[in-house]
Design an enzyme around this catalytic site. Structure first.
Site, PDB file in Angstrom:
ATOM      1  N   LYS A 125     -59.045 -51.271   7.129  1.00  0.00           N
ATOM      2  CA  LYS A 125     -57.795 -52.031   7.133  1.00  0.00           C
ATOM      3  C   LYS A 125     -57.968 -53.133   8.162  1.00  0.00           C
ATOM      4  O   LYS A 125     -58.739 -52.995   9.103  1.00  0.00           O
ATOM      5  CB  LYS A 125     -56.635 -51.130   7.585  1.00  0.00           C
ATOM      6  N   HIS A 128     -54.929 -55.754  12.999  1.00  0.00           N
ATOM      7  CA  HIS A 128     -53.819 -56.702  13.003  1.00  0.00           C
ATOM      8  C   HIS A 128     -53.325 -57.016  14.407  1.00  0.00           C
ATOM      9  O   HIS A 128     -53.818 -56.494  15.398  1.00  0.00           O
ATOM     10  CB  HIS A 128     -52.702 -56.261  12.056  1.00  0.00           C
ATOM     11  N   HIS A 131     -52.576 -54.396  16.955  1.00  0.00           N
ATOM     12  CA  HIS A 131     -53.766 -53.809  17.587  1.00  0.00           C
ATOM     13  C   HIS A 131     -54.274 -54.717  18.701  1.00  0.00           C
ATOM     14  O   HIS A 131     -54.833 -54.257  19.691  1.00  0.00           O
ATOM     15  CB  HIS A 131     -54.869 -53.571  16.553  1.00  0.00           C
TER      16      HIS A 131
HETATM   17  N1  ARG Z   1     -54.504 -45.972  14.212  1.00  0.00           N
HETATM   18  C1  ARG Z   1     -53.115 -45.985  14.583  1.00  0.00           C
HETATM   19  C2  ARG Z   1     -52.425 -47.207  13.997  1.00  0.00           C
HETATM   20  O1  ARG Z   1     -53.050 -48.192  13.733  1.00  0.00           O
HETATM   21  C3  ARG Z   1     -52.919 -45.999  16.071  1.00  0.00           C
HETATM   22  C4  ARG Z   1     -53.452 -44.799  16.777  1.00  0.00           C
HETATM   23  C5  ARG Z   1     -52.682 -44.496  17.998  1.00  0.00           C
HETATM   24  N2  ARG Z   1     -53.255 -43.454  18.774  1.00  0.00           N
HETATM   25  C6  ARG Z   1     -53.024 -42.139  18.609  1.00  0.00           C
HETATM   26  N3  ARG Z   1     -53.613 -41.321  19.427  1.00  0.00           N
HETATM   27  N4  ARG Z   1     -52.229 -41.692  17.690  1.00  0.00           N
HETATM   28  O2  ARG Z   1     -51.218 -47.181  13.844  1.00  0.00           O
END
Ligand code: ARG
Length: 567
Positions: A125, A128, A131
């Site tokens: 993905k 974005h 992030h």
């Molecule tokens: N991959 C997730 C997202 O893009 C964020 C991860 C956040 N970290 C966690 N430990 N849940 O929304």
């Protein structure tokens, strides 16, 4: 020497009060002209049965001047202390110059480990803008904790597991074209993923197939694993390109998949502790203590599949065992607040007292008012495009303003990237951000280029002079402009501590912006290398320039922004 501590000692001896009470009571006056430190005499009014202004006046009489403190003045109910500007300036500048990049560090966090989890994009993905927000805040926080002596670990909790990979595998088998994917992996994988959803509306059996593939993946099936690994590798190459541009790195890329075999234990523990209840076939932990409207935390879905929350709980347990952390910080957007509240509550219920060290450091949304950002990829704003656009725009500005500059590209990169990082760290992180090129690249406003330019200005003066700076006479740099700048240099560590206390890099951002402003004020009002400036004044002012540059550079570093030697 610490002038504050010194003054507290002094007040202790004048008043005979307990030192700790004084240390708690003293304040920094709102304006420099009111002094460097103020003691509110109100706290003595009751014991002495006198009005605070009377007490202040009497205490002022008892005060005897010394080499560090010039005077104590009674103003209203306050006793205001003025440091000796010469002594304070000498003390501060010498310390900065002696310590260099180590100035503003502390060992506050000695032997304590702080984990900072940030960025954490999802495989296949796009990376974005949210992030990027996480990356900017986390990268800065890690440096801030490190500055304070904590052992830090940089974690990237990649979104590389979950039912969506079943869908992606099905999509890939149906429509994946390696030659196209190779060229623009994330974009292409996203396309087939989107296509999957469109097609699945017409052909629901695709969903079953996807579920089947995810199940295979969980069971370690060769084909599924190889494909998944391939998507992950392709994505990481792209992510790392962005990280390189930003100067960001990680100690671990253990993402959600890493915990896929560590969840059974979590489920067992929660079951053994009697925390799991049935809810429409799913296993959940009820969390009434978070308020009756809080939904339970789902641990196992009705089909037995584990989910995001379970992986996070397994990850926290793993981190505790591996790092024995003092703090485990998650830099993740505000929309996931409920998720973190739930998993932290589950962990507390499991009796894990280390769960108290877990903290969700949330942040707001990013808005694009002008919508003029690159849209090479349709609606999704691709991060790399944003970074490149910033660099490109900086290039144009440099081309117009200083066409003869050497290493334009390198400078444009540092400024363009710095401008973006600065924007994310400019306000308290919970505030939404409005992305505007004009203010981001405003060389005179509150921006990275403004701070970077101030630094480059200072460096250029230093380059133009060959005066040896050692043994400057600091009684020659005590004008208001100079002294205010010096007091601000002295406050660097305070800003860093505040930033760590609240997990808010913006304290450092605000600090360095004010520093640049004070530096420019000094620069504009105190000639440095002009012919008619006496040699010893030049020397002292150069020392102040050098110290200012050092601290600007160190503070920018904490924000992840590079200083530019000349621009
Ligand atoms: N991959 C997730 C997202 O893009 C964020 C991860 C956040 N970290 C966690 N430990 N849940 O929304």
């Amino acid at each position: 020497m610490d002038f504050r501590e010194y003054t507290i000692d002094k007040i202790t001896s004048i008043t005979g009060l307990d030192r700790e009470t004084i240390a708690k009571a003293v304040e920094t006056p709102p304006e420099q002209k009111l002094g460097d430190l103020a003691f509110p005499c109100f706290i003595l009014a009751r014991t002495l049965k006198k009005a605070p202004p009377v007490i202040a006046a009497e205490l002022a009489e008892k005060f005897s001047e010394d080499e560090n403190i010039e005077k104590a003045q009674a103003v209203g109910g306050y006793l205001n202390f003025f440091y000796s500007r010469t002594a304070f300036t000498k003390n501060t500048i010498t310390e900065v110059l002696e310590k260099g990049a180590d100035y503003g560090k502390s060992d506050l966090g000695k032997d304590k480990t702080v984990l900072v989890e940030y960025s954490s994009p999802n495989i296949a993905k796009p990376f974005h803008i949210g992030h990027l927000f996480s990356t900017a805040v986390g990268h800065s926080l890690e440096r801030i904790y490190s500055q304070l002596g904590y052992d830090t670990v940089k974690l990237n909790h990649l979104g590389d597991w979950g039912t969506q990979f079943g869908k992606l595998i099905v999509a890939y088998k149906l429509w994946g074209d390696d030659s196209v994917i190779e060229k623009d992996p994330i974009n292409e994988l996203l396309k087939i993923y989107v296509k999957f959803h469109e097609e699945a509306e017409k052909k629901p059996e695709l969903e079953d197939e996807a579920r089947e593939y995810f199940k295979k993946l969980e069971e370690g099936d060769d084909e599924a694993t190889t494909l998944w690994q391939h998507f992950r590798d392709l994505s990481l190459v792209e992510f790392k390109r962005v990280y390189d541009m930003l100067g960001v790195s990680f100690d671990s890329y253990n993402g959600e998949s890493f915990y896929s075999d560590k969840m059974d234990e979590v489920v067992d523990i929660l079951r053994d502790k009697g925390l799991l209840t049935d809810s429409e076939g799913a296993k959940v932990v009820e969390l009434p203590e978070l308020g009756e409207n809080t939904p339970p935390c789902i641990i196992l879905k009705s089909d037995g599949a584990t989910i995001y929350a379970t992986r996070d709980i397994a990850a926290a347990l793993y981190r505790h065992r591996t790092y024995d952390f003092y703090k485990n910080i998650y830099v993740v957007g505000t929309p996931q607040s409920l998720h973190f509240k739930q998993i932290f509550a589950v962990m507390e219920k499991a009796g894990w007292d280390w769960a108290k060290g877990c903290e969700h450091v949330n942040f707001g949304l990013v808005k694009f008012p002008d919508k003029k950002l690159s849209t090479r990829h349709g609606d999704v704003v691709f991060l790399e495009d944003v970074l490149n656009e910033s660099i490109q725009k900086t290039c144009e500005i440099i081309e117009t303003n200083s066409p003869n500059m050497e290493n334009k590209d390198e400078v444009a990169k540092k400024i363009g990237i710095g401008a973006i990082l600065y924007t994310f760290l400019k306000n308290s992180r919970e505030k939404d951000i409005v992305f505007s090129w004009d203010s981001m690249l405003d060389f005179e406003g509150e921006s990275a280029p403004y701070v970077q330019y101030s630094y480059a200005r200072g460096k250029s003066i230093l380059r133009r002079s060959d005066i040896e700076i050692a043994d400057a006479d600091y009684s020659l740099v005590t004008t208001d402009e100079e002294y205010t700048l010096v007091t601000h240099l002295n406050a660097f560590l305070d800003a860093v501590k505040d930033a760590a206390d609240k997990n808010e890099p913006f304290y450092v951002n605000r600090y360095v912006t004010i520093l640049a402003r004070l530096f420019n004020k000094f620069y504009n009002s105190c000639p440095i290398l002009k012919d008619d400036v006496p040699e010893d004044v030049k020397k002292a002012r150069l020392a102040l320039v050098k110290a200012s540059c050092q601290v600007i550079k160190s503070a920018l570093y904490l924000l992840g922004i590079e200083a530019v030697e000349s621009m």
